[in-house]
Enzyme design. Structure first.
Site, PDB file in Angstrom:
ATOM      1  N   GLN A  90       3.367  -6.543   5.102  1.00 44.68           N
ATOM      2  CA  GLN A  90       2.117  -7.238   4.496  1.00 44.68           C
ATOM      3  C   GLN A  90       0.818  -6.526   4.834  1.00 44.68           C
ATOM      4  O   GLN A  90       1.219  -5.230   5.042  1.00 44.68           O
ATOM      5  CB  GLN A  90       1.978  -8.737   4.806  1.00 44.68           C
ATOM      6  CG  GLN A  90       3.004  -9.643   4.199  1.00 44.68           C
ATOM      7  CD  GLN A  90       4.370 -10.009   5.227  1.00 44.68           C
ATOM      8  OE1 GLN A  90       3.921  -9.811   6.441  1.00 44.68           O
ATOM      9  NE2 GLN A  90       5.355 -10.686   4.728  1.00 44.68           N
ATOM     10  N   ASP A 140      -2.783   9.627  -7.008  1.00 48.02           N
ATOM     11  CA  ASP A 140      -2.337  10.522  -8.209  1.00 48.02           C
ATOM     12  C   ASP A 140      -2.435   9.423  -9.221  1.00 48.02           C
ATOM     13  O   ASP A 140      -2.681   9.754 -10.666  1.00 48.02           O
ATOM     14  CB  ASP A 140      -0.792  10.912  -8.023  1.00 48.02           C
ATOM     15  CG  ASP A 140       0.124   9.932  -7.724  1.00 48.02           C
ATOM     16  OD1 ASP A 140      -0.151   9.323  -6.556  1.00 48.02           O
ATOM     17  OD2 ASP A 140       0.833   9.444  -8.381  1.00 48.02           O
ATOM     18  N   HIS A 148       9.716  -2.719   1.207  1.00 42.33           N
ATOM     19  CA  HIS A 148       9.303  -1.582   1.341  1.00 42.33           C
ATOM     20  C   HIS A 148      10.229  -0.687   0.417  1.00 42.33           C
ATOM     21  O   HIS A 148      11.569  -0.638   0.256  1.00 42.33           O
ATOM     22  CB  HIS A 148       9.492  -0.899   2.862  1.00 42.33           C
ATOM     23  CG  HIS A 148       8.481  -1.199   3.668  1.00 42.33           C
ATOM     24  ND1 HIS A 148       8.665  -1.257   5.097  1.00 42.33           N
ATOM     25  CD2 HIS A 148       7.289  -1.812   3.565  1.00 42.33           C
ATOM     26  CE1 HIS A 148       7.507  -1.748   5.600  1.00 42.33           C
ATOM     27  NE2 HIS A 148       6.599  -2.336   4.637  1.00 42.33           N
ATOM     28  N   ALA A 182       8.605  -9.180   2.740  1.00 42.52           N
ATOM     29  CA  ALA A 182       7.619  -8.003   2.629  1.00 42.52           C
ATOM     30  C   ALA A 182       8.618  -6.803   2.387  1.00 42.52           C
ATOM     31  O   ALA A 182       9.732  -6.534   2.888  1.00 42.52           O
ATOM     32  CB  ALA A 182       6.976  -7.693   3.863  1.00 42.52           C
ATOM     33  N   THR A 234       0.879  11.775  -1.830  1.00 41.05           N
ATOM     34  CA  THR A 234       0.482  12.242  -3.643  1.00 41.05           C
ATOM     35  C   THR A 234       1.490  12.034  -4.406  1.00 41.05           C
ATOM     36  O   THR A 234       1.472  12.433  -5.531  1.00 41.05           O
ATOM     37  CB  THR A 234       0.097  13.612  -3.511  1.00 41.05           C
ATOM     38  OG1 THR A 234       1.000  14.710  -2.814  1.00 41.05           O
ATOM     39  CG2 THR A 234      -1.367  13.950  -2.793  1.00 41.05           C
ATOM     40  N   LYS A 253       7.051   4.505   2.460  1.00 44.19           N
ATOM     41  CA  LYS A 253       7.162   6.028   2.350  1.00 44.19           C
ATOM     42  C   LYS A 253       6.524   6.726   3.599  1.00 44.19           C
ATOM     43  O   LYS A 253       7.164   7.461   4.217  1.00 44.19           O
ATOM     44  CB  LYS A 253       6.498   6.608   1.165  1.00 44.19           C
ATOM     45  CG  LYS A 253       6.557   8.069   1.120  1.00 44.19           C
ATOM     46  CD  LYS A 253       5.082   8.765   0.905  1.00 44.19           C
ATOM     47  CE  LYS A 253       4.993  10.130   1.066  1.00 44.19           C
ATOM     48  NZ  LYS A 253       4.368  10.796  -0.166  1.00 44.19           N
ATOM     49  N   GLU A 269       0.796  -1.271   0.145  1.00 47.24           N
ATOM     50  CA  GLU A 269      -0.070   0.002   0.091  1.00 47.24           C
ATOM     51  C   GLU A 269       0.864   1.122  -0.029  1.00 47.24           C
ATOM     52  O   GLU A 269       0.164   2.246  -0.031  1.00 47.24           O
ATOM     53  CB  GLU A 269      -0.808   0.056   1.120  1.00 47.24           C
ATOM     54  CG  GLU A 269      -1.824  -1.095   1.426  1.00 47.24           C
ATOM     55  CD  GLU A 269      -1.440  -2.290   2.427  1.00 47.24           C
ATOM     56  OE1 GLU A 269      -2.036  -3.322   2.623  1.00 47.24           O
ATOM     57  OE2 GLU A 269      -0.182  -2.123   2.631  1.00 47.24           O
TER      58      GLU A 269
END
Length: 429
Positions: free
Chosen positions: A223, A332, A41, A39, A413, A18, A14
């Site tokens: 996850q 976005d 990132h 997992a 965004t 960040k 998801e």
């Protein structure tokens, strides 16, 4: 100031990296509390991309990072990841990284078993990453795991190897494979032990000290809730509990320490691997969203499946995990669409459901009920206030929070850390 627990409120991917990085720059410690190096990132900081699969995201910003006992640790993957980040200029030492000495280890035999099972499963494949996560958790629960603390006692490991190999040798024989080479395994462990033991300590004790000092702790989940072994789309799930409650058991702090629960939610839906996906799009819209969202797994590189936002699922995961507020990411990616859809319920055998049933067959058979909204032509990329967003994008965000019965705390965004609209600061009491 409050602690914050970050979880994925869909099937993972998801954009937690960040958000965790953004929060970690303001935290005093970041704790990874479950999962393994399955997992990933991705962090983008000042134009540089960092890809993590095991280390807490705070390591890049220099925040104290801890790997809790709820994680299953591949020591060789850890060594490789540390080396890669150090090559990018990230400083990692025992001052900013600690590993729970009661973490179970992922061994080569776990990777072997993972691959053998998936290869033999046929249509029953779960879609694992093949990194040995599931078998390592099985050995933990079966009380035959080798743990980080055992690396300091390899000369007395034989009784544990007896238990471990009695189990795995029987399984390997069923796949017509030779027994575990115990001598080779011990040699591999001796080689990696000094590296891992540099960081090993009772993380629960370190966290007690950190909390007593009034420091801010960020608990980082991996996850997503829909991959939780209890609450997810079983059996197409991971092998650990991914809900927020695991932050307590997976770190050694009590449940009253988890604080604000921030659920990360993508503005549409994706998942990797097999399993039910009610709003999946197999058309050009789905393909376009996947391409614009760069929907490929950080760890595996596998293309993610893409679909419309499913408010039923997110309402369910927010309730199960006690989410205080959500961070809505990748808004976005929806820019330029004439219409956008949100799933508000399911039809199954003539009945309407406001939740996802537990049975795998029912999950695969539900039909989404959609609400259609006007899209927006203007760009939302890089917006840092609601005033910068198109009116229809704001309406979409407002409708999402109404349907999931949980407020939006922030909106992301772009992948850049500062491109964030803050509605409510999770670190404020």
């Amino acid at each position: 100031m409050a602690n914050v627990t970050v979880i994925g409120a869909q099937w993972g991917d998801e954009g937690k990296g960040k958000i965790v990085d953004w929060l970690a720059s303001r935290a005093d410690a970041v704790v990874r509390f479950q999962g393994g190096h399955n997992a990933g990132h991705t962090l983008v900081i000042d134009g540089t991309t960092y890809k993590l699969s095991l280390l807490p995201s705070g390591i890049v910003s220099g925040t104290m990072s801890l790997i809790g006992n709820g994680v299953v640790l591949d020591p060789w993957a850890l060594r490789d990841e540390v080396g890669k980040l150090e090559g990018q200029g990230v400083k990692i030492d025992d001052d900013n990284l600690a590993i729970a000495d009661n973490c179970p280890l992922i061994l080569p035999l776990h990777r072997d078993l993972d691959a053998l099972r998936e290869g033999a499963a046929g249509k029953g494949k779960i879609g694992t990453t093949g990194r040995g996560i599931g078998p390592a958790y099985e050995d933990k629960v079966g009380r035959r795991a080798i743990r980080v603390c055992d690396l300091a006692h390899l000369d007395t490991l034989e009784p544990q190897l007896d238990r471990l190999c009695a189990h795995h040798d029987a399984l390997r024989a069923g796949f017509d494979q030779p027994p575990v080479d115990r001598a080779e395994l011990l040699e591999q462990l001796r080689d990696v032990a000094p590296f891992v033991l540099r960081f090993a300590q009772p993380v629960w004790k370190r966290l007690k000290k950190i909390r007593k000092a009034g420091a801010k702790v960020l608990f980082e989940g991996a996850q997503g809730v829909l991959l939780d072994v209890d609450h997810g789309t079983y059996p197409f799930v991971t092998s650990s509990n991914t809900v927020s409650g695991t932050a307590a058991s997976g770190s050694g702090l009590g449940p009253n320490a988890t604080g604000f629960v921030l659920g990360i939610v993508k503005a549409y839906t994706t998942r990797v691997g097999s399993g039910p996906f009610p709003t999946e799009l197999d058309d050009e819209t789905g393909k376009s969203l996947g391409e614009r969202g760069h929907e490929f797994g950080t760890v595996t590189g596998r293309q993610r499946r893409v679909g419309w936002f499913d408010a039923v699922l997110v309402r369910q995961t927010c309730a199960i995990s006690g989410v205080t507020g959500i961070a809505l990411t990748k808004i976005d990616v929806l820019d330029g669409l004439e219409k956008v859809k949100i799933c508000t319920g399911y039809r199954l055998r003539g009945n309407v459901y406001d939740y996802l049933p537990s049975h795998a067959g029912d999950q695969a058979s539900v039909e989404p009920i959609y609400e259609e909204m006007e899209g927006w032509r203007e760009s939302t990329a890089g917006a840092r206030s609601f005033a910068d967003l198109p009116a229809n994008a704001v309406k979409y965000i407002q409708r999402v929070q109404e349907l999931i019965e949980c407020p939006v705390a922030l909106v992301s965004t772009s992948p850049e850390r500062d491109d964030t609209i803050l509605v409510r600061d999770p670190f404020e009491d």
